[in-house]
Write an enzyme that holds these catalytic residues in place. Structure first.
Site, PDB file in Angstrom:
ATOM      1  CD  GLN A  64      20.392  47.663  50.457  1.00 46.98           C
ATOM      2  OE1 GLN A  64      19.814  48.725  50.359  1.00 46.98           O
ATOM      3  NE2 GLN A  64      21.688  47.558  50.301  1.00 46.98           N
ATOM      4  CB  SER A  90      45.587  36.811  53.953  1.00 43.84           C
ATOM      5  OG  SER A  90      44.621  37.055  52.971  1.00 43.84           O
ATOM      6  CG  HIS A 127      20.585  43.486  47.947  1.00 46.48           C
ATOM      7  ND1 HIS A 127      21.191  42.756  48.943  1.00 46.48           N
ATOM      8  CD2 HIS A 127      21.437  44.523  47.671  1.00 46.48           C
ATOM      9  CE1 HIS A 127      22.359  43.313  49.265  1.00 46.48           C
ATOM     10  NE2 HIS A 127      22.528  44.377  48.504  1.00 46.48           N
ATOM     11  CB  CYS A 134      24.195  45.324  44.570  1.00 41.69           C
ATOM     12  SG  CYS A 134      24.549  45.856  46.236  1.00 41.69           S
ATOM     13  CG  ASN A 179      23.867  40.870  47.337  1.00 38.94           C
ATOM     14  OD1 ASN A 179      23.154  39.920  47.623  1.00 38.94           O
ATOM     15  ND2 ASN A 179      24.999  41.121  47.958  1.00 38.94           N
ATOM     16  CB  THR A 239      40.856  37.138  47.850  1.00 37.51           C
ATOM     17  OG1 THR A 239      41.186  38.513  48.102  1.00 37.51           O
ATOM     18  CG2 THR A 239      42.054  36.423  47.282  1.00 37.51           C
ATOM     19  CE  LYS A 274      27.456  54.297  47.684  1.00 34.77           C
ATOM     20  NZ  LYS A 274      28.075  53.073  48.178  1.00 34.77           N
ATOM     21  NE  ARG A 287      28.615  51.970  41.587  1.00 34.56           N
ATOM     22  CZ  ARG A 287      28.374  51.377  42.754  1.00 34.56           C
ATOM     23  NH1 ARG A 287      27.720  52.017  43.706  1.00 34.56           N
ATOM     24  NH2 ARG A 287      28.778  50.148  42.962  1.00 34.56           N
ATOM     25  NE  ARG A 323      23.759  45.865  55.207  1.00 35.49           N
ATOM     26  CZ  ARG A 323      24.254  46.073  53.990  1.00 35.49           C
ATOM     27  NH1 ARG A 323      23.918  45.300  52.974  1.00 35.49           N
ATOM     28  NH2 ARG A 323      25.076  47.078  53.772  1.00 35.49           N
ATOM     29  CB  VAL A 337      32.184  41.270  44.069  1.00 38.93           C
ATOM     30  CG1 VAL A 337      31.877  41.483  42.587  1.00 38.93           C
ATOM     31  CG2 VAL A 337      31.065  41.874  44.922  1.00 38.93           C
TER      32      VAL A 337
HETATM   33  N1  LIG Z   1      29.100  42.937  47.867  1.00 35.97           N
HETATM   34  C1  LIG Z   1      28.216  43.358  46.969  1.00 35.97           C
HETATM   35  O1  LIG Z   1      27.047  42.910  46.929  1.00 35.97           O
HETATM   36  C2  LIG Z   1      28.607  44.408  45.974  1.00 35.97           C
HETATM   37  C3  LIG Z   1      27.687  44.788  44.977  1.00 35.97           C
HETATM   38  C4  LIG Z   1      28.040  45.788  44.049  1.00 35.97           C
HETATM   39  C5  LIG Z   1      29.284  46.363  44.120  1.00 35.97           C
HETATM   40  N2  LIG Z   1      30.160  45.983  45.086  1.00 35.97           N
HETATM   41  C6  LIG Z   1      31.492  46.599  45.124  1.00 35.97           C
HETATM   42  O2  LIG Z   1      32.441  45.594  44.766  1.00 35.97           O
HETATM   43  C7  LIG Z   1      33.667  45.825  45.459  1.00 35.97           C
HETATM   44  C8  LIG Z   1      34.047  44.543  46.233  1.00 35.97           C
HETATM   45  O3  LIG Z   1      33.055  44.253  47.182  1.00 35.97           O
HETATM   46  P1  LIG Z   1      33.107  42.901  48.044  1.00 35.97           P
HETATM   47  O4  LIG Z   1      31.796  42.800  48.718  1.00 35.97           O
HETATM   48  O5  LIG Z   1      33.605  41.775  47.213  1.00 35.97           O
HETATM   49  O6  LIG Z   1      34.232  43.283  49.135  1.00 35.97           O
HETATM   50  P2  LIG Z   1      35.151  42.291  50.011  1.00 35.97           P
HETATM   51  O7  LIG Z   1      34.493  40.970  50.164  1.00 35.97           O
HETATM   52  O8  LIG Z   1      35.465  43.061  51.241  1.00 35.97           O
HETATM   53  O9  LIG Z   1      36.476  42.105  49.122  1.00 35.97           O
HETATM   54  C9  LIG Z   1      37.393  43.152  48.919  1.00 35.97           C
HETATM   55  C10 LIG Z   1      38.508  42.675  48.023  1.00 35.97           C
HETATM   56  O10 LIG Z   1      39.420  43.769  47.793  1.00 35.97           O
HETATM   57  C11 LIG Z   1      40.740  43.321  48.109  1.00 35.97           C
HETATM   58  N3  LIG Z   1      41.590  44.433  48.539  1.00 35.97           N
HETATM   59  C12 LIG Z   1      41.582  45.106  49.707  1.00 35.97           C
HETATM   60  N4  LIG Z   1      42.537  46.061  49.706  1.00 35.97           N
HETATM   61  C13 LIG Z   1      43.155  45.986  48.500  1.00 35.97           C
HETATM   62  C14 LIG Z   1      44.236  46.692  47.905  1.00 35.97           C
HETATM   63  N5  LIG Z   1      44.857  47.690  48.528  1.00 35.97           N
HETATM   64  N6  LIG Z   1      44.616  46.348  46.647  1.00 35.97           N
HETATM   65  C15 LIG Z   1      43.990  45.339  45.977  1.00 35.97           C
HETATM   66  N7  LIG Z   1      42.962  44.623  46.496  1.00 35.97           N
HETATM   67  C16 LIG Z   1      42.557  44.953  47.750  1.00 35.97           C
HETATM   68  C17 LIG Z   1      40.537  42.291  49.196  1.00 35.97           C
HETATM   69  O11 LIG Z   1      41.724  41.492  49.327  1.00 35.97           O
HETATM   70  P3  LIG Z   1      42.032  40.618  50.665  1.00 35.97           P
HETATM   71  O12 LIG Z   1      41.335  39.299  50.468  1.00 35.97           O
HETATM   72  O13 LIG Z   1      43.513  40.479  50.644  1.00 35.97           O
HETATM   73  O14 LIG Z   1      41.515  41.394  51.830  1.00 35.97           O
HETATM   74  C18 LIG Z   1      39.342  41.534  48.605  1.00 35.97           C
HETATM   75  O15 LIG Z   1      39.787  40.698  47.558  1.00 35.97           O
HETATM   76  C19 LIG Z   1      33.443  47.049  46.338  1.00 35.97           C
HETATM   77  O16 LIG Z   1      33.906  48.183  45.650  1.00 35.97           O
HETATM   78  C20 LIG Z   1      31.916  47.101  46.479  1.00 35.97           C
HETATM   79  O17 LIG Z   1      31.442  48.417  46.711  1.00 35.97           O
HETATM   80  C21 LIG Z   1      29.864  45.022  46.017  1.00 35.97           C
END
Ligand SMILES: NC(=O)c1ccc[n+]([C@@H]2O[C@H](COP(=O)([O-])OP(=O)(O)OC[C@H]3O[C@@H](n4cnc5c(N)ncnc54)[C@H](OP(=O)(O)O)[C@@H]3O)[C@@H](O)[C@H]2O)c1
Length: 341
Positions: free
Chosen positions: A155, A41, A252, A128, A319, A12, A223, A99, A245, A15
């Site tokens: 970013q 949720s 990005h 990213c 990204n 949800t 990183k 990583r 940022r 990503v």
């Molecule tokens: N955003 C980027 O550009 C990017 C790029 C490269 C890598 N990443 C990595 O990708 C990952 C996700 O990033 P994002 O930006 O998509 O974050 P996000 O929008 O905050 O989404 C986080 C997701 O993790 C879920 N979650 C939270 N606690 C959990 C638990 N205990 N068990 C299972 N699922 C759980 C959340 O569920 P709910 O909906 O229920 O809260 C949501 O689906 C991170 O590790 C981040 O470092 C992100």
């Protein structure tokens, strides 16, 4: 053709939703989809026209999958990813939990897909910000050698996850009330606190992505340096980064200054860079808006720097796509192409 049972942990999130979009768009051969979230949720997910619910993570359920994508958080990956990989399940992790682990390959398929092998069922996708540079500079590094890099990043807010994007929307809506040139002066907006970012992001820019270490280097800056050395297998590469940022939604951008081991013509540099990127001319340079929603790494403004050894370029990419979801899907496709499942 094989049909797989696929799990997505964090389905949800920002990503996670892109990942599902690309699994569907690229017709990844799956027969069963298993989605997880925090379980706090009840958010629905649509995939191939069907509604799925994203339940709380359950190890015994998850271990029925053949491939699991982790797009959740470092903590969630650290807790479960290795345990699942130990059962022979292919785990592709987008967090930064593994990583730096020498036993876990860090993979950008355009650069080092040969790292994908059954020796490690756990594979990490890179940061990213690093991915754009990792792809764009790789051929230069391979053919000529890159000695030093200076990098400035711009970013987008989505790089910090959904909560940060919600902050960006809320802050901007508030500021909009003051967006006018009443009396002819440009408004001086009040500094307020951001909920999930180190500074307010509406109408602002700040040089902090992640926490600072004792040397004043931010988490993102460390990183990028560590991961680029790992993916390029260049332990001695010198790299200096300022990660910033900016108030954009997705995409990005990077200004990169690459010092090569020997001078080459701009024509040759352009030929090498364009082998793995989408090249744009100086007048149609990529921006966060122009690369949003698109696959690949976009490059333009390739020019000479302050010495015959230095090449300067502008890089942009989404990204959430090549910086995260698409890279993971490409890794999964490579696992299939190699016949490892
Ligand atoms: N955003 C980027 O550009 C990017 C790029 C490269 C890598 N990443 C990595 O990708 C990952 C996700 O990033 P994002 O930006 O998509 O974050 P996000 O929008 O905050 O989404 C986080 C997701 O993790 C879920 N979650 C939270 N606690 C959990 C638990 N205990 N068990 C299972 N699922 C759980 C959340 O569920 P709910 O909906 O229920 O809260 C949501 O689906 C991170 O590790 C981040 O470092 C992100």
């Amino acid at each position: 053709m094989v049909e797989l049972s696929v799990g997505v942990v964090g389905a949800t999130g920002l990503v996670g939703r892109e990942l599902l979009f690309f699994l569907e768009k690229r017709k990844f051969p799956l027969s069963r989809l298993d989605c997880y979230s925090s379980g706090k949720s009840n958010q629905g997910i649509f995939f191939q026209g069907k509604k799925y619910s994203a339940k709380k993570f359950n190890f015994n359920e998850a271990k029925k999958n053949q491939i699991i994508f982790f797009v959740s958080s470092d903590e969630v990956s650290a807790r479960w990813a290795k345990k699942l990989a130990a059962l022979g399940i292919w785990v592709i992790d987008d967090s930064s939990a593994f990583r730096n682990d020498p036993a876990v390959p860090l993979v950008i398929p355009e650069v080092n897909k040969e790292e994908i092998s059954p020796r490690s069922r756990l594979l990490a996708g890179p940061n990213c910000t690093m991915t754009g540079l990792g792809v764009a500079g790789y051929r230069l590094h391979q053919k000529i050698g890159v000695k030093e890099i200076r990098l400035a990043s711009y970013q987008s807010v989505s790089g910090a996850g959904r909560a940060a994007v919600e902050d960006f929307f809320a802050e901007t809506r508030k500021d909009m009330k003051n967006f006018s040139l009443k009396g002819g002066r440009v408004p001086i907006l009040k500094m307020k606190k951001s909920l999930h970012l180190p500074r307010p992001i509406s109408a602002n820019v700040f040089p902090q992505v992640g926490a600072f270490d004792s040397q004043g280097v931010s988490g993102e800056e460390s990183k990028v340096a560590f991961e680029l050395r790992k993916v390029w297998k260049a332990p001695n590469l010198k790299i200096s980064v300022t990660a910033v940022r900016v108030p954009t939604l997705r995409g990005h951008c990077l200004s990169a200054w690459l010092t090569l081991r020997k001078p080459i013509s701009l024509k040759e540099a352009t030929r090498l860079i364009s082998a793995s990127t989408i090249l744009k001319n100086d007048h149609s340079y990529p921006t966060p808006l122009s690369c949003a929603g698109r696959e690949g790494v976009f490059v333009s403004r390739i020019r000479r720097g302050c010495s015959p050894f230095e090449i300067v370029l502008w890089i942009a990419m989404d990204n959430l796509i090549k910086g995260a979801a698409l890279n993971s899907v490409q890794i999964a496709e490579e696992i299939l192409r190699c016949g490892f499942i």
